[in-house]
Design an enzyme around this catalytic site. Structure first.
Site, mmCIF file in Angstrom:
data_model
loop_
_atom_site.group_PDB
_atom_site.id
_atom_site.type_symbol
_atom_site.label_atom_id
_atom_site.label_comp_id
_atom_site.label_asym_id
_atom_site.label_seq_id
_atom_site.Cartn_x
_atom_site.Cartn_y
_atom_site.Cartn_z
ATOM 1 N N THR A 196 11.648 -4.073 23.404
ATOM 2 C CA THR A 196 10.492 -3.200 23.638
ATOM 3 C C THR A 196 9.204 -4.003 23.763
ATOM 4 O O THR A 196 8.300 -3.628 24.508
ATOM 5 C CB THR A 196 10.330 -2.161 22.515
ATOM 6 N N TYR A 231 -3.429 -4.251 20.381
ATOM 7 C CA TYR A 231 -2.598 -5.213 21.106
ATOM 8 C C TYR A 231 -3.402 -6.279 21.840
ATOM 9 O O TYR A 231 -2.876 -7.353 22.137
ATOM 10 C CB TYR A 231 -1.635 -4.481 22.048
ATOM 11 N N LEU A 242 5.776 -0.571 25.565
ATOM 12 C CA LEU A 242 6.276 0.807 25.567
ATOM 13 C C LEU A 242 7.473 0.896 24.616
ATOM 14 O O LEU A 242 8.618 1.085 25.041
ATOM 15 C CB LEU A 242 6.649 1.228 26.988
ATOM 16 N N HIS A 243 7.194 0.784 23.323
ATOM 17 C CA HIS A 243 8.277 0.758 22.340
ATOM 18 C C HIS A 243 9.157 2.008 22.411
ATOM 19 O O HIS A 243 10.329 1.948 22.810
ATOM 20 C CB HIS A 243 7.701 0.634 20.927
ATOM 21 N N ASP A 244 8.605 3.142 21.984
ATOM 22 C CA ASP A 244 9.401 4.370 21.908
ATOM 23 C C ASP A 244 9.829 4.888 23.275
ATOM 24 O O ASP A 244 10.969 5.347 23.428
ATOM 25 C CB ASP A 244 8.626 5.448 21.153
#
Length: 319
Positions: A196, A231, A242-244
């Site tokens: 991610t 960030y 875009l982790h999730d």
């Protein structure tokens, strides 16, 4: 079997969680069946208020259940410095408490799985506390979901000398995470920070969202500022991972993952942090120390980041 993925979302509704709900709602091959709240990016009360706000924006009416406000053991670490105090960047949105069902998140996860075995996918975007509590109610729970996909973990051990981003979801409740990775399952997919963190929403992609002007795209960019502030300290640029959303993308389109490994995952600490790791070195060998046996988890090791980011932006900018 239907090609539409019917998804139950467990979320600590911060900025990228909200983006994930927008993405799922915009994909024609996804149906959000229910949403459960958990602490993490914000306190649980804010998480459920944020679910209500996003659902109203989307015109979505699905069952919402309140979940855990603290981990099974230890103290919650709330990511206010990343997502803002309210989880949505402190934009001042009116977020009344939404209507919720008369059962806990864990109870809802168990009931839905038993009522519709093999038909639902469970997407976990926050600390795994609700899943750990649900497993206490039904140890065979994951065998009744079509798949369980979670954003968390760190993948295999890294190349010597390379450090990974912190995985807040596992670190926030390692006890629950250990229960999740040791439970029997149909399919458990770990989308960790190893993949991610390199799936980046760049300046041109953010500009494309800002330029669209639809209510969805406008909200998606309004809530970004605190996330970008955080960030930019990592990379010197106003970009975000875009982790999730990536976890949701891989649930819907496994082809976004271009590399994966099957094997046992353990939750291990180093005296400071807890991580969920595939018990394999980067060369694919077992680690040099004893580890706990566990059922195989599908651990994502490589992704087509560019294709996913394009799909994410296209979905959120669609009229």
């Amino acid at each position: 079997m239907s090609t539409t993925r019917r998804v139950v979302v467990d979320t600590d509704t911060g900025i990228d969680d909200a983006h994930t709900l927008l993405y799922l709602a915009g994909r024609p091959d996804a149906e959000i069946v229910a949403i459960t709240s958990v602490f993490g990016n914000c306190v649980e009360e804010d998480a459920v208020r944020n679910i209500g706000y996003v659902n109203r924006l989307l015109g979505l009416s699905v069952p919402v259940a309140r979940g855990a406000a603290e981990p099974l053991s230890g103290t919650a670490h709330i990511a206010r410095h990343v997502h803002g105090k309210d989880g949505l960047g402190d934009r001042g949105y009116d977020r009344p408490m939404p209507a919720v069902v008369g059962e806990t998140a864990a109870e809802l996860l168990v009931r839905l799985a038993n009522e519709q075995p093999g038909e639902l996918d469970l997407l976990a975007l926050g600390p795994l506390t609700n899943l750990g509590l649900a497993l206490r109610l039904d140890p065979a729970l994951f065998t009744k979901y079509r798949s369980v996909v979670l954003m968390g973990g760190s993948g295999p051990y890294a190349h010597p000398g390379r450090l990974l981003m912190i995985d807040a979801n596992v670190n926030n409740d390692p006890v629950a995470a250990r229960a999740v990775f040791s439970a029997p399952r149909n399919e458990l997919v770990m989308v960790g920070v190893n993949v991610t963190a390199v799936t980046i929403l760049s300046e041109p992609a953010i500009a494309a969202l800002r330029a669209t002007g639809t209510p969805i795209a406008r909200f998606a960019t309004e809530i970004l500022d605190s996330y970008l502030d955080f960030y930019q300290k990592e990379w010197g640029r106003r970009i975000i991972p875009l982790h999730d959303p990536l976890a949701a993308g891989i649930l819907l389109d496994p082809g976004f993952a271009t590399g994966a490994a099957l094997g046992p995952v353990n939750v291990v600490g180093d005296g400071f942090l807890w991580r969920a790791r595939l018990m394999r070195t980067v060369e694919g060998l077992p680690p040099s120390f004893p580890y706990e046996p566990a059922p195989d988890t599908r651990v994502i090791t490589e992704v087509d980041s560019a294709r996913f980011v394009n799909d994410f932006v296209a979905t959120l900018t669609r009229s």
